[in-house]
Design an enzyme around this catalytic site. Structure first.
Site, PDB file in Angstrom:
ATOM      1  CG  ASP A  52       0.235   2.811   2.161  1.00 25.00           C
ATOM      2  OD1 ASP A  52       0.598   2.291   3.226  1.00 25.00           O
ATOM      3  OD2 ASP A  52      -0.437   2.213   1.298  1.00 25.00           O
TER       4      ASP A  52
ATOM      5  CG  ASP B 288       2.114  -3.669   1.807  1.00 23.66           C
ATOM      6  OD1 ASP B 288       2.854  -4.047   0.884  1.00 23.66           O
ATOM      7  OD2 ASP B 288       2.252  -4.033   2.982  1.00 23.66           O
TER       8      ASP B 288
ATOM      9  CE  LYS C  54       0.214   3.862   7.175  1.00 22.71           C
ATOM     10  NZ  LYS C  54       0.181   3.479   5.744  1.00 22.71           N
TER      11      LYS C  54
HETATM   12  O1  LIG Z   1       0.864  -3.214   7.235  1.00 27.35           O
HETATM   13  C1  LIG Z   1      -0.194  -3.249   6.562  1.00 27.35           C
HETATM   14  O2  LIG Z   1      -1.193  -3.891   6.923  1.00 27.35           O
HETATM   15  C2  LIG Z   1      -0.287  -2.465   5.299  1.00 27.35           C
HETATM   16  O3  LIG Z   1       0.916  -1.773   5.061  1.00 27.35           O
HETATM   17  P1  LIG Z   1       0.884  -0.298   4.439  1.00 27.35           P
HETATM   18  O4  LIG Z   1       0.527   0.634   5.529  1.00 27.35           O
HETATM   19  O5  LIG Z   1       2.296  -0.102   3.917  1.00 27.35           O
HETATM   20  O6  LIG Z   1      -0.109  -0.325   3.336  1.00 27.35           O
HETATM   21 MG   LIG Z   2      -1.504   0.537   2.063  1.00 29.56          MG
END
Ligand SMILES: O=C(O)COP(=O)(O)O
Ligand SMILES: [Mg+2]
Length: 226
Positions: free
Chosen positions: A9, A11, A150
């Site tokens: 992932d 963020d 995902k």
């Molecule tokens: O798009 C989001 O809300 C979070 O992004 P991520 O899946 O990279 O953590």
């Molecule tokens: Mg994330």
């Protein structure tokens, strides 16, 4: 047993709390001998740039599995799931003053600023849009199809790479990583992850955010898992 690839992932997992890239996590990821897949709720162009700059270009699961690409210049596979999300958005707009994010680039889901009561919105949607769910990643609110996540993205990506999902180590922090961690052969939650993610993880890092990912990669290498 050695795992053959890693899916991670962005963020909250390779960033610091303020969304700035963790240079420690990036350095560890680019040093690995196995392919690294980026899996994000963010849009494809953002994920491509991130993957290129981190140095793990370019197998990407974007938009929570709605958009998948296995090369920088390849045509993405785009799920046809936006219509029900648009209908749910229009319905909720009757009650809330919603603010779309990244709508120019987003192809399969709708992302909103976190400035409304998500639980009330879920209740309002009720059973009207059974194919749609609202999720809160702590970075944004997503109106997404239940058909994609995902985990389904990882299934497709594994197929494209000639691997099984059980060949992957997965690392994440939030609700949108749940199915991916369940699908992978080895699941890692960083220290800042939601409790339900830590509960299903094979390894939980002591450190948080990108430092947690750096720690987890050291753990995998020290145990000969990758
Ligand atoms: O798009 C989001 O809300 C979070 O992004 P991520 O899946 O990279 O953590
Ligand atoms: Mg994330």
């Amino acid at each position: 047993m050695k795992f053959k690839a890693l899916v991670i992932d962005i963020d909250g997992t390779i960033t610091h709390m303020d969304r700035k890239l963790s240079l420690e996590a990036a350095a560890k990821l680019r040093s690995l001998d196995i392919p690294v897949v980026i899996a994000t709720g963010n849009v494809l162009c953002y994920a491509k740039a991130a993957a290129k700059l981190v140095g793990v270009c370019c197998n990407i699961i974007a938009e929570n599995g709605g958009v998948i690409v296995d090369g920088f210049d390849k045509e993405p596979i785009i799920s046809d799931v936006i219509h029900e999300c648009e209908e749910a958005y229009e319905f909720l707009s009757g009650t809330f003053d919603l603010e779309k994010l990244d709508s120019v680039h987003r192809m399969t889901e709708i992302v909103l600023r976190n400035n409304f009561d998500v639980e009330e919105a879920r209740q309002l949607l009720g059973s009207r849009f059974p194919g749609v769910e609202i999720i809160d990643t702590h970075f944004a609110i997503h109106i997404k199809s239940r058909k994609i996540n995902k985990g389904t993205g990882l299934l497709k990506m594994a197929e494209l790479m000639g691997l099984k999902t059980s060949d992957f180590v997965a690392i994440g922090d939030s609700v949108n990583d749940l199915e991916m961690l369940e699908e992978a052969g080895f699941a890692i939650a960083v220290g800042n992850a939601d409790d339900f993610l830590k509960d299903i993880a094979d390894y939980v890092s002591t450190e948080t955010y990108g430092d947690g990912t750096a720690e987890a990669i050291d753990f995998l290498l020290s145990k000969g898992l990758i």
